[in-house]
Design a protein around this motif. Structure first.
Motif, PDB file in Angstrom:
ATOM      1  N   GLN A  20      30.617  66.877  42.669  1.00 57.22           N
ATOM      2  CA  GLN A  20      29.310  66.698  43.182  1.00 57.22           C
ATOM      3  C   GLN A  20      29.479  66.568  44.628  1.00 57.22           C
ATOM      4  O   GLN A  20      30.727  66.178  45.137  1.00 57.22           O
ATOM      5  N   PHE A  21      28.727  67.042  45.573  1.00 56.26           N
ATOM      6  CA  PHE A  21      28.968  67.412  46.981  1.00 56.26           C
ATOM      7  C   PHE A  21      27.974  66.981  47.690  1.00 56.26           C
ATOM      8  O   PHE A  21      26.801  67.014  47.411  1.00 56.26           O
ATOM      9  N   VAL A  22      28.431  66.438  49.058  1.00 61.83           N
ATOM     10  CA  VAL A  22      27.243  65.928  49.912  1.00 61.83           C
ATOM     11  C   VAL A  22      27.888  66.527  51.398  1.00 61.83           C
ATOM     12  O   VAL A  22      28.824  66.202  51.769  1.00 61.83           O
ATOM     13  N   VAL A  23      26.817  67.022  52.048  1.00 66.77           N
ATOM     14  CA  VAL A  23      27.254  67.461  53.557  1.00 66.77           C
ATOM     15  C   VAL A  23      26.968  66.173  54.532  1.00 66.77           C
ATOM     16  O   VAL A  23      25.871  65.806  54.702  1.00 66.77           O
ATOM     17  N   LYS A  24      28.354  65.754  55.069  1.00 67.37           N
ATOM     18  CA  LYS A  24      27.965  64.640  55.905  1.00 67.37           C
ATOM     19  C   LYS A  24      27.484  64.941  57.228  1.00 67.37           C
ATOM     20  O   LYS A  24      26.650  64.354  57.941  1.00 67.37           O
ATOM     21  N   GLN A  33      34.905  63.577  42.080  1.00 67.90           N
ATOM     22  CA  GLN A  33      35.417  64.533  40.959  1.00 67.90           C
ATOM     23  C   GLN A  33      34.413  64.377  39.696  1.00 67.90           C
ATOM     24  O   GLN A  33      34.493  65.347  38.910  1.00 67.90           O
ATOM     25  N   ARG A  34      33.452  63.685  39.652  1.00 65.61           N
ATOM     26  CA  ARG A  34      32.604  63.339  38.726  1.00 65.61           C
ATOM     27  C   ARG A  34      30.938  63.193  39.199  1.00 65.61           C
ATOM     28  O   ARG A  34      31.190  62.619  40.223  1.00 65.61           O
ATOM     29  N   SER A  63      28.364  54.353  36.585  1.00 69.95           N
ATOM     30  CA  SER A  63      29.590  54.945  35.901  1.00 69.95           C
ATOM     31  C   SER A  63      31.061  54.167  36.638  1.00 69.95           C
ATOM     32  O   SER A  63      31.764  54.456  35.934  1.00 69.95           O
ATOM     33  N   SER A  64      30.856  54.163  37.833  1.00 71.01           N
ATOM     34  CA  SER A  64      32.078  53.542  38.604  1.00 71.01           C
ATOM     35  C   SER A  64      32.486  52.461  38.135  1.00 71.01           C
ATOM     36  O   SER A  64      33.571  51.938  38.025  1.00 71.01           O
TER      37      SER A  64
END
Length: 129
Positions: A20-24, A33-34, A63-64
């Protein structure tokens, strides 16, 4: 035919181990990782990530709460443009910013530097005469 300039970017480390990706910001990517699509995560992902710190955990992530690891925390990596439009302009802006900061230093001042080196992401230095 559409002309597209050739571009190249630095590689993200461990990209295949993150899902999972986010452009800061320009050149900064947050990844974890999940993936999680609970309501707190979706809400956080719809907001700007400019104030995120490394590592960043999302408050209320379902989830965390069930994991004892940090696999649901976002870490930050740099992904800088190395070839293509505006690369020279970016390098010149970075040099000008560095010169401006250096002009304000006095001998003995301690400084922290961020680095693109994953093994040593932060450097400590001291201004000398």
């Amino acid at each position: 035919k559409i002309y597209r300039p050739e571009e190249a970017f630095s590689q993200l480390c461990q990209i295949s181990k993150n899902y999972q990706f986010v452009v800061k910001n320009a050149g900064v990517v947050c990844m974890r990782q999940r993936s999680c699509w609970c309501l707190p995560c979706i809400s956080a992902l719809m907001q700007p990530a400019l104030d995120w710190v490394d590592p960043h955990s999302i408050d209320g992530c379902i989830s965390s709460k069930h994991e004892t690891t940090t696999i649901y925390d976002f870490t930050m990596e740099t992904c800088t443009k190395k070839k293509g439009a505006n690369v020279r302009k970016t390098i010149e802006e970075r040099k000008a910013s560095s010169r401006e900061m250096a002009s304000k230093l006095t001998p003995g001042t301690w400084m922290l530097f961020s680095s693109s080196d994953v093994d040593q992401p932060i450097w400590l230095g001291r201004a000398m005469t």
